[in-house]
Design a protein around this motif. Structure first.
Motif, short mmCIF file in Angstrom:
data_model
loop_
_atom_site.label_atom_id
_atom_site.label_comp_id
_atom_site.label_asym_id
_atom_site.label_seq_id
_atom_site.Cartn_x
_atom_site.Cartn_y
_atom_site.Cartn_z
N PRO A 99 0.78 -1.24 0.00
CA PRO A 99 0.00 0.00 0.00
C PRO A 99 0.82 1.30 0.00
O PRO A 99 0.30 2.33 -0.35
CB PRO A 99 -0.84 -0.09 1.27
CG PRO A 99 -0.61 -1.41 1.87
CD PRO A 99 0.47 -2.09 1.14
N TYR A 100 2.07 1.24 0.42
CA TYR A 100 2.89 2.46 0.48
C TYR A 100 4.18 2.26 -0.32
O TYR A 100 4.73 1.17 -0.38
CB TYR A 100 3.25 2.82 1.93
CG TYR A 100 2.11 3.45 2.67
CD1 TYR A 100 2.05 4.82 2.87
CD2 TYR A 100 1.05 2.69 3.14
CE1 TYR A 100 0.99 5.41 3.53
CE2 TYR A 100 -0.03 3.26 3.80
CZ TYR A 100 -0.04 4.63 3.99
OH TYR A 100 -1.10 5.22 4.63
N ILE A 116 20.11 9.54 8.28
CA ILE A 116 19.15 8.94 7.35
C ILE A 116 18.45 10.10 6.65
O ILE A 116 17.94 11.00 7.31
CB ILE A 116 18.11 8.07 8.10
CG1 ILE A 116 18.81 6.93 8.85
CG2 ILE A 116 17.06 7.54 7.13
CD1 ILE A 116 17.88 6.15 9.78
N PRO A 117 18.44 10.11 5.31
CA PRO A 117 17.74 11.20 4.61
C PRO A 117 16.25 11.20 4.92
O PRO A 117 15.69 10.19 5.35
CB PRO A 117 17.98 10.89 3.13
CG PRO A 117 19.04 9.87 3.08
CD PRO A 117 19.03 9.15 4.39
N SER A 118 15.62 12.31 4.67
CA SER A 118 14.18 12.42 4.83
C SER A 118 13.50 11.33 4.00
O SER A 118 13.95 11.01 2.90
CB SER A 118 13.72 13.80 4.36
OG SER A 118 12.33 13.90 4.42
N ILE A 119 12.45 10.74 4.55
CA ILE A 119 11.75 9.64 3.88
C ILE A 119 10.36 10.12 3.47
O ILE A 119 9.55 10.51 4.31
CB ILE A 119 11.64 8.40 4.78
CG1 ILE A 119 13.05 7.92 5.16
CG2 ILE A 119 10.84 7.30 4.09
CD1 ILE A 119 13.06 6.83 6.22
N LYS A 120 10.13 10.11 2.15
CA LYS A 120 8.83 10.49 1.60
C LYS A 120 8.02 9.23 1.33
O LYS A 120 8.58 8.18 1.04
CB LYS A 120 9.00 11.26 0.30
CG LYS A 120 9.76 12.56 0.42
CD LYS A 120 9.70 13.28 -0.90
CE LYS A 120 11.02 13.85 -1.30
NZ LYS A 120 10.98 14.48 -2.60
N TYR A 121 6.70 9.36 1.39
CA TYR A 121 5.84 8.22 1.07
C TYR A 121 4.73 8.64 0.13
O TYR A 121 4.31 9.79 0.09
CB TYR A 121 5.24 7.59 2.34
CG TYR A 121 4.34 8.50 3.14
CD1 TYR A 121 2.99 8.63 2.82
CD2 TYR A 121 4.82 9.22 4.22
CE1 TYR A 121 2.16 9.46 3.54
CE2 TYR A 121 4.00 10.06 4.95
CZ TYR A 121 2.66 10.17 4.61
OH TYR A 121 1.85 11.00 5.33
N THR A 122 4.29 7.67 -0.65
CA THR A 122 3.11 7.79 -1.50
C THR A 122 2.26 6.57 -1.19
O THR A 122 2.78 5.46 -1.10
CB THR A 122 3.50 7.78 -3.00
OG1 THR A 122 4.46 8.80 -3.22
CG2 THR A 122 2.29 7.99 -3.88
N PRO A 143 -4.51 5.29 -2.39
CA PRO A 143 -5.63 6.00 -1.76
C PRO A 143 -6.72 5.07 -1.22
O PRO A 143 -7.48 5.46 -0.35
CB PRO A 143 -6.17 6.91 -2.86
CG PRO A 143 -5.40 6.63 -4.09
CD PRO A 143 -4.32 5.64 -3.78
N ASP A 144 -6.76 3.84 -1.70
CA ASP A 144 -7.75 2.89 -1.23
C ASP A 144 -7.28 2.09 -0.02
O ASP A 144 -8.02 1.24 0.48
CB ASP A 144 -8.13 1.91 -2.36
CG ASP A 144 -8.76 2.63 -3.54
OD1 ASP A 144 -9.45 3.65 -3.32
OD2 ASP A 144 -8.55 2.18 -4.69
N ALA A 145 -6.05 2.32 0.43
CA ALA A 145 -5.50 1.54 1.55
C ALA A 145 -4.71 2.42 2.52
O ALA A 145 -3.65 2.06 2.99
CB ALA A 145 -4.61 0.43 1.00
N LEU A 146 -5.25 3.60 2.82
CA LEU A 146 -4.55 4.53 3.71
C LEU A 146 -4.55 4.04 5.15
O LEU A 146 -5.52 3.46 5.62
CB LEU A 146 -5.20 5.92 3.66
CG LEU A 146 -5.13 6.65 2.33
CD1 LEU A 146 -5.87 7.98 2.41
CD2 LEU A 146 -3.68 6.88 1.92
N GLY A 174 -2.90 11.25 4.69
CA GLY A 174 -2.91 11.59 3.28
C GLY A 174 -2.21 10.56 2.42
O GLY A 174 -1.55 9.65 2.90
N ALA A 175 -2.37 10.75 1.13
CA ALA A 175 -1.79 9.82 0.16
C ALA A 175 -0.34 10.14 -0.15
O ALA A 175 0.36 9.33 -0.74
CB ALA A 175 -2.61 9.83 -1.13
N GLU A 176 0.13 11.32 0.25
CA GLU A 176 1.53 11.69 0.04
C GLU A 176 2.02 12.48 1.24
O GLU A 176 1.25 13.20 1.87
CB GLU A 176 1.69 12.56 -1.21
CG GLU A 176 1.49 11.82 -2.50
CD GLU A 176 1.81 12.66 -3.71
OE1 GLU A 176 2.51 13.69 -3.58
OE2 GLU A 176 1.35 12.29 -4.79
#
Length: 173
Positions: A36-37, A55-61, A64-67, A101-103
């Motif tokens: 899901p991510y 550790i660098p900043s970690i972004k996620y996406t 949207p159907d599995a938040l 959120g999704a991002e």
């Protein structure tokens, strides 16, 4: 008679078309495939952390159907450079945090806490230099001493690998 033959042919053709119809469906791929991510490290140069590892900043996406509302960061590291005879842990599971959120990105203070915790472990193991780590997001219900099976069952993302420099935290205190 010519019209009769044409009418008979048209009738046979239309009857042939009324038989069992075969449909040809093109399989539709789901919009989102995999866990899901999805995680990614921020490509901007991270400010060096005084703990000795950054550790660098970690972004996620997210799908949207599995938040999820909460998740835990799991950090695995290569212990092959350890200089200790004690049993080694090769992973650290952070406390759950709120995600929305999704991002988005994991909070900077959360990554800072991961840096400090990882630095303590690496220092205790006498490690320095290049350290291979991998991170993933897991469900917040994961235990702090999760087995590999529990990590795999509760993972929300694939492992994201990176190699980082580690300078012993002794000089940072």
């Amino acid at each position: 008679m010519k019209n009769g033959i044409i009418l008979a042919i048209v009738g046979l053709v239309s009857l042939a078309g009324c038989g069992k119809q075969q449909s040809y469906e093109i399989p539709v791929q789901p919009k989102w495939q995999g866990p899901p991510y999805r995680l990614a490290f921020d490509t901007a140069a991270a400010k060096p952390n005084p703990s000795g590892i950054t550790i660098p900043s970690i972004k996620y996406t997210a799908n949207p159907d599995a938040l999820e509302r909460r998740a835990s960061l799991v950090v695995r590291f290569d212990t092959s450079g350890a200089k200790t005879d004690r049993p080694l842990m090769d992973q650290m599971i952070m406390a759950p945090i709120d995600i929305s959120g999704a991002e988005g990105a994991l909070p900077a203070d959360y990554i800072d806490a991961a840096n400090k915790g990882l630095s303590k472990l690496l220092t205790a193991y006498g490690m320095k230099g290049k350290i291979k780590i991998s991170v993933l997001l897991a469900r917040s219900s994961i235990s702090s001493q999760a087995s590999d099976d529990e990590v795999n069952t509760k993972r929300l993302s694939d492992w994201l690998p990176i190699q980082l420099d580690f300078k012993s935290a002794h000089s940072a205190h």
